[in-house]
Design a protein around this motif. Structure first.
Motif, PDB file in Angstrom:
ATOM      1  N   PHE A   1      33.253  46.004  44.602  1.00  0.00           N
ATOM      2  CA  PHE A   1      34.493  45.266  44.354  1.00  0.00           C
ATOM      3  C   PHE A   1      35.700  46.207  44.322  1.00  0.00           C
ATOM      4  CE2 PHE A   1      37.717  43.732  41.395  1.00  0.00           C
ATOM      5  CZ  PHE A   1      38.010  42.499  41.930  1.00  0.00           C
TER       6      PHE A   1
ATOM      7  N   PHE B   1      34.695  37.780  39.944  1.00  0.00           N
ATOM      8  CA  PHE B   1      33.710  38.298  40.887  1.00  0.00           C
ATOM      9  C   PHE B   1      32.364  38.514  40.197  1.00  0.00           C
ATOM     10  CE2 PHE B   1      31.598  41.851  43.036  1.00  0.00           C
ATOM     11  CZ  PHE B   1      31.551  41.378  44.331  1.00  0.00           C
TER      12      PHE B   1
ATOM     13  N   VAL C   1      37.762  38.707  45.976  1.00  0.00           N
ATOM     14  CA  VAL C   1      37.920  39.904  46.802  1.00  0.00           C
ATOM     15  C   VAL C   1      39.150  39.794  47.703  1.00  0.00           C
ATOM     16  CG1 VAL C   1      36.829  41.310  48.597  1.00  0.00           C
ATOM     17  CG2 VAL C   1      35.462  40.424  46.720  1.00  0.00           C
TER      18      VAL C   1
END
Length: 553
Positions: A29, A71, A149
């Motif tokens: 990430f 995420f 993202v």
């Protein structure tokens, strides 16, 4: 580690998996988020309002922190669904038409209790439901992950990333289920977890690249059919930037999922030692009780039982924990009989189910013309040939993933390690040989190989007529058309394992078997007196003589 209760083994491994999978996910990430932010910053014009407003200087950091937690939420959802659907046992799901028929039958039957629904159908329906939930979880995880993202703007929210992420997750879930990647396959060689994880990085990266390419094509088709409100007029430069960001974001999601899948397999297929600490009182009195309890009391399709089989295989096949293997040959012989029983149990089930399927196939052939029975009519015999799909369960019973035999090696090792002779005196050696031979005959018959007794000269009548001694020739004609079918290769693999196992035992006891054969005691010493699982005593004895002469193939 060995003091851990058996019911906590799988739970602890799942918790460890959740902790460890967060490390590569965080690294991916941060890396890809920084890269996408750089691309977006370079594409933005120098006259953007955010660059001139000092109050928005902290907006990117706040958005990044929010997307970081989002995420990880998506990865947690995927990891939980992965553990829900994964299994070492290759379950067979119910197809949509079967689900519809079963649901209608459940509604029409007057007794709407669960007893009216077959147990096999309920299990297959649960498997199908778990697959549907897994695909749905992948789609939701893809939506959250792609937004986290790819969304780097402080103003506005782009719904298109949600739709694209949903498609990415849906694609991965369908591919994962279709390729049966949910089946846990134990590695051939047990390596340290970090080394095994490192070895899987190239394959995970390659798979992520391939899936990201497919996802881009899928997104292009989806974008072409989207309704007008989602079609925006953008410049060429911005359009190219969005496509680059989507490729990078989809690759990041696929890479996270692939690494999570690989880490899940590495941690859950690692060997666990089912034994008390060496030097403790339990290790001196009964060191095999932990292992036998896990083998006998756990669910036959559970991960715990597969781990117990793997530990048993490691003890029997390698020069590690020799004190545990020596404990199998204790004086009473009860431990050795229990060990051989749990090893032969999957083989006995395979032989019995194949025998039942072969007999039912003969009955169907006698009732209907062979021209009416197409090889595509797999629904007539799926419940009988299903054991061949469960080859890994049998494989763990007689052969560990590193290619060696378990019960065969234990029987062969008893030739030198069994000082009290419990293997021979308890009748375990005869039970092992008879079970292996019966299972081999059943598999070879399924493959279409003729398995009839070669009639000796004293069975010839006065007119030179050869009297029939076995009815397996009828079965040969019923299954000969199956040669070259989808299960033929699996049957061939099972037969190869069985032959290797029998040769391993015959090589160790070759001199003793030759002496018994010369004295006419080969059947008495090495074939059980009761009815075999498949075939007859004459067939088993003839097959054993072929192995003794090293002519069985």
């Amino acid at each position: 580690m060995s003091a851990t209760p058996p019911e906590m083994i799988v739970k602890n491994r799942f918790l460890g998996f959740l902790i460890w999978q967060s490390i590569p996910s965080s690294a991916i990430f941060i890396l890809f988020k920084t890269f996408i932010s750089t691309i977006t910053t370079n594409t933005a014009t120098s006259t953007s309002s955010s660059s001139r407003n000092p109050l928005l200087s902290y907006a990117p950091s706040l958005i990044t922190l929010l997307t970081f937690f989002t995420f990880h939420l998506s990865q947690l959802l995927f990891s939980a669904s992965l553990s829900l659907v994964s299994s070492p046992h290759p379950h067979r799901p119910a197809y949509p038409f079967e689900l519809i028929v079963g649901f209608v039958r459940f509604l029409l039957v007057s007794d709407s209790s669960s007893a009216s629904v077959p147990v096999d159908f309920r299990l297959r329906a649960k498997v199908s439901l778990s697959f549907v939930l897994f695909v749905a979880a992948c789609a939701v995880s893809g939506s959250l992950g792609m937004v986290s993202v790819c969304w780097v703007k402080s103003s506005g929210f782009d719904v298109e990333w949600v739709i694209r992420g949903f498609g990415v997750g849906l694609l991965y879930g369908l591919v994962y289920v279709y390729k049966r990647r949910w089946v846990l396959e134990f590695p051939i060689i047990q390596r340290p977890p970090f080394f095994s994880f490192k070895m899987g990085l190239p394959s995970a990266t390659t798979c992520a690249f391939a899936l990201s390419g497919v996802a881009y094509l899928f997104s292009a088709v989806l974008r072409a059919i989207l309704p007008d409100p989602f079609k925006r007029q953008v410049t060429v430069r911005k359009y190219i930037t969005e496509q680059i960001i989507f490729c990078i974001g989809s690759f990041a999601m696929f890479l996270c999922w692939e690494l999570s899948h690989h880490l899940h397999r590495v941690l859950h297929t690692k060997r666990f030692t089912f034994a008390p600490p060496k030097g403790s009182a339990a290790a001196e009195t009964n060191p095999s009780e932990h292992l036998l309890a896990a083998l006998e009391e756990s669910n036959r399709s559970s991960l715990l039982q597969y781990l117990a089989y793997l530990d048993l295989c490691m003890v029997c096949e390698n020069n590690v924990d020799t004190w545990r293997r020596a404990a199998f040959f204790e004086e009473t012989g009860e431990t050795y009989k229990r060990v051989t029983a749990v090893c032969l149990r999957p083989l006995e089930e395979l032989a019995l189910k194949l025998a039942e399927g072969l007999e039912s196939q003969v009955d169907k052939t006698s009732q209907l013309s062979s021209q009416l029975l197409s090889p595509a009519d797999s629904h007539l015999e799926s419940k009988h040939w299903e054991p061949l799909n469960n080859f890994q369960a049998c494989n763990n019973g007689i052969k560990i993933p590193c290619g060696k035999r378990t019960v065969a090696s234990l029987t062969a090792g008893s030739h030198t390690e069994d000082r009290c002779g419990v293997a021979q005196l308890s009748g375990s050696n005869a039970a092992v040989i008879s079970t292996l031979l019966s299972c081999l005959l059943a598999v070879e018959t399924f493959m279409g190989k003729k398995t009839h007794v070669q009639t000796p000269s004293h069975l010839m009548g006065p007119a030179g007529i050869k009297w029939a001694t076995s009815s397996t020739r009828r079965i040969d004609g019923a299954v000969a058309k199956k040669r070259g079918g989808p299960l033929h290769s699996k049957a061939y693999a099972v037969a190869d394992v069985l032959r290797t196992s029998i040769y391993n035992i015959v090589s160790a006891f070759h001199d003793e078997m030759l002496s018994s054969a010369k004295a006419g005691l080969l059947e008495k010493d090495w074939i059980i007196s009761s009815k075999p699982l498949f075939g007859t005593h004459e067939l088993l004895l003839q097959k054993l003589r072929l192995f003794l002469d090293f002519r069985a193939s």
